[in-house]
Design a protein around this motif. Structure first.
Motif: not given
Length: 306
Positions: A1-4, A261-267, A295-297, A303-306
């Motif tokens: 998901m990295e844009r740069i 990112q880790s907390l959004l995916v894992r918790t 580049g994402y909220t 949602q994209q990581s699920q």
């Protein structure tokens, strides 16, 4: 998901994904996951000797050389590489290499997000972040053990269900073996001098642990680290930027984003709870910073990581 894809600092490129590294130098990579890759080196390189001038990556890199002859530099320290050599470098290290043809073995890359997700629970592996790991020379028997694990990771990387979980288990075994091999090889040698960057990384990692455990309300600022290291803030910032390609503030922000990112995916923590846990005074500020860097909220990323 990295844009740069890559950035330039005084003509020294910093690559944010191995595909960008390969495209820049004209190498060939097989399709692979974003957060973890494993490749056969001989399938990536042209049939010629290779010389790479100074560069940096924002991900961990492992080279397991089966056949090689040349030099590999890490933060201006140059090591000879030969058959059965193991090279491990962390994000931000200044690197260069010159190797003769043919060159065979494995190349493994690990994003900081993958490290945070699967490896950060193992404190003995923090050496990857806080220390400059010298090149390790292996026996033929020990190399065969590392090669077997690497080949298994290569096979798992082509599979679907639970492949990251299986790969992370193999990678943990690989890295523990690497640490044991390195300690054995260098136990009678003087330790490498700890640089300001290494000390800063170690302090920053400890402060992140304190923050996530609720022992600290916010991350220290650049001037706090400069004071603890007995350096003027401007000189400290120039020193860190010269050695990593980023300012201390940017490195702190990168850790903040990777932790988010880790907390959004894992918790199942809400975005608001994550914002406060990471030291943001307002969720709206966290929302803007996260979107700027990824580049994402936060909601879209989850949602994209699920």
């Amino acid at each position: 998901m990295e844009r740069i894809v890559y950035t330039m600092t005084s003509t020294i490129p910093t690559f944010h994904h191995p595909t960008n590294f390969a495209a820049f130098y004209g190498f060939s990579l097989q399709p692979s996951a974003v957060e973890f890759t494993v490749q056969r080196i001989e399938h990536c390189l042209p049939d010629t000797s290779i010389r790479l001038p100074l560069y940096r990556t924002s991900y961990f890199t492992i080279f397991l050389f089966e056949q090689v002859e040349g030099n590999y530099s890490i933060d201006h320290l140059t090591y000879s590489v030969q058959n059965y050599s193991l090279c491990i470098t962390s994000p931000g290290r200044l690197k260069s290499c010159e190797v003769a043809y043919p060159c065979r073995g494995y190349m493994i890359t690990i994003s900081e997000l993958f490290f945070k997700k699967y490896l950060s629970a193992y404190p003995d592996l923090s050496y990857l972040i806080t220390e400059a790991v010298p090149v390790i020379h292996l026996s033929a028997l020990l190399f065969a053990e590392f090669a077997a694990i690497s080949q298994q990771m290569l096979l798992e990387n082509l599979r679907g269900l639970f492949h990251e979980e299986v790969i992370s288990g193999l990678l943990i075994a690989f890295l523990y073996k690497a640490k044991r091999s390195g300690l054995h090889e260098y136990q009678d040698s003087p330790p490498l001098p700890k640089s300001t960057v290494d000390t800063f990384r170690q302090m920053m990692e400890q402060h992140w642990i304190e923050l996530t455990e609720g022992k600290r309300e916010q991350m220290p600022r650049t001037r706090d680290y400069a004071e603890w290291l007995h350096l003027h803030p401007k000189y400290f910032s120039r020193l860190i930027r010269a050695q990593t390609g980023d300012t201390p503030r940017a490195l702190i922000r990168q850790k903040q984003i990777h932790q988010a990112q880790s907390l959004l995916v894992r918790t199942t923590l809400t975005v608001k709870e994550i914002a406060y846990q990471l030291g943001f005074s307002e969720p709206g500020h966290f929302y803007r910073v996260f979107r700027k860097h990824t580049g994402y909220t936060p909601v879209q990323y989850r949602q994209q990581s699920q």
